[in-house]
Write a protein that holds these residues in place. Sequence first.
Motif: not given
Length: 488
Positions: A78, A277, A282, A322, A352, A384-386, A388-392, A417, A425
């Motif tokens: 990955y 994580f 993960f 997740s 991601f 949601d689990d996390s 990060v950028r907020g995109t999802t 985060f 990661i």
Amino acid sequence: MEEACGVFGIYAPGVEVASLVFDGIFALQHRGQESAGIAVSDNVSITVVKDLGLVTRVFDKNTLQSLSGCIGLGHVRYSTAGKKDWMSAQPAYRSAGEVGFALGHNGNLTNVEELASLANMLPGVFTSDSDIVAELISQRINFLQSQQVPDTKDSFESNDTTCVPEENDKNNLLLAALFDILPRTQGAFSFGLIDANQLIAIRDPNGFRPLCLGKLPSGNNSPTSYAIASESPALDIVGADFIREIQPGEVLVIDEAGLRSYFPFPKEQIKPSLCLFEFVYFARPDAVLCGSEVHATRLRMGMHLAMQAPADADLVIGVPDSGVPAAEGFAMQSGIPYGQGLVKNRYIGRTFITPNQKARTDAVRRKLNPLKENVKGKRLVVVDDSIVRGTTIRQIVSILRDVGATEVHLRVSSPPFKWPCFYGIDTPSREELLAAKYTEEEMMDILDVDSISYLSLESLFAAVNVGRNGFCDACLTGNYPTKIPVTL
Ligand code: 5GP
Ligand code: SF4
Ligand code: MG
């Protein structure tokens, strides 16, 4: 070059292992979708097949049949933007005189420059941190072979005099080279290695990434067979019984004489720091980590979240996949019904990984579609689990509002985060991390939600339920368990 991957290895005398390795890495596909590879030894030489793409794309019946032998190593990789070329697919292979070996790596090294210069590799010559380690090992084996009588004593004794090789390993050149190189490598590494006759499993002194050992059932007269895997479901799937986790700082040798365990790192380096994580995101939900099934841990995260940040709502939904177990836990604890609000296209990988922002946004839309009748007119808790950028989550909230959700209360089953990860990661820089840049008030605005709450670190530890020590939480706290390559 950062990567978080999946590693699987097997030692099974008398068995053709290629298809078992295939099953093992297929079970670990969620840990890496960029490339897949298998190396197999027939006790004489090693054959490697690897390519870009998913496990099922790289391997078919014919390729598996071309891999004959009873010792195998598989890898799924990955990474994000950057090197996605064939060269960086693993296992990495080197032939050093008499010794050919293959190496698979899960993690990320933090002293790449130093190691590259130690290997006399010019910048740009190596394809990945794992490749540098393979090169260093191979150079050391060559050096040992260049002596008239290979003297492995120096290598074995270079760092920890208590680490005396057992009789069987006195002439184990791969192991001697590893003892020399490993204490110089910093950062996160769960390695699997094979040469013609052995399988070796290694976990860095922090044990950032998981790695476990299993035993395959064998007949009365057949020798014992073993498997190693990043996560326990890969053992289940090949019919191996989970024995134990490889310990932080352990080097485990598996060959015809059985198992031998060494600890070649200086004692003060041993500092267990398993990635938190793995529990949050993960690992597969059916993986067993620190004695707990990850799914149960995620349910508890949701339950703690409901206690910590209740919401007045009609329906709890989870962001597939997740976020779902934590959503169930939230519903159980709060008494608010759990339901599905989003349908996921199962044939799309993790979003991601997609390299640019526009592509990531499109990918979320393509991946998740709302269940309009379930959502319409409802006040939702979305788990949601996390972030990060907020995109999802930004996309999801807009999708849910479009089909008539009246309120959206966002609940995140991990703390904010805020810090980049250097241990395998691939996370964006601090500027791209939503929680590092904005206050919760600002985030409510940006994400268009009616409320937002994160699971506290205390509650996350409570959910994991094995005490506070022995984990890495650097991306949440900024407390890095090792030296990091940059100043933040
Ligand atoms: P975002 O869209 O906020 O940038 O990323 C968060 C989403 O990506 C979550 O839904 C999470 O499940 C998923 N995700 C995928 N890969 C990773 C990763 O490496 N770390 C974290 N924390 N989340 C990830
Ligand atoms: Fe895991 Fe975060 Fe530590 Fe990286 S920094 S190893 S993602 S806990
Ligand atoms: Mg997700």
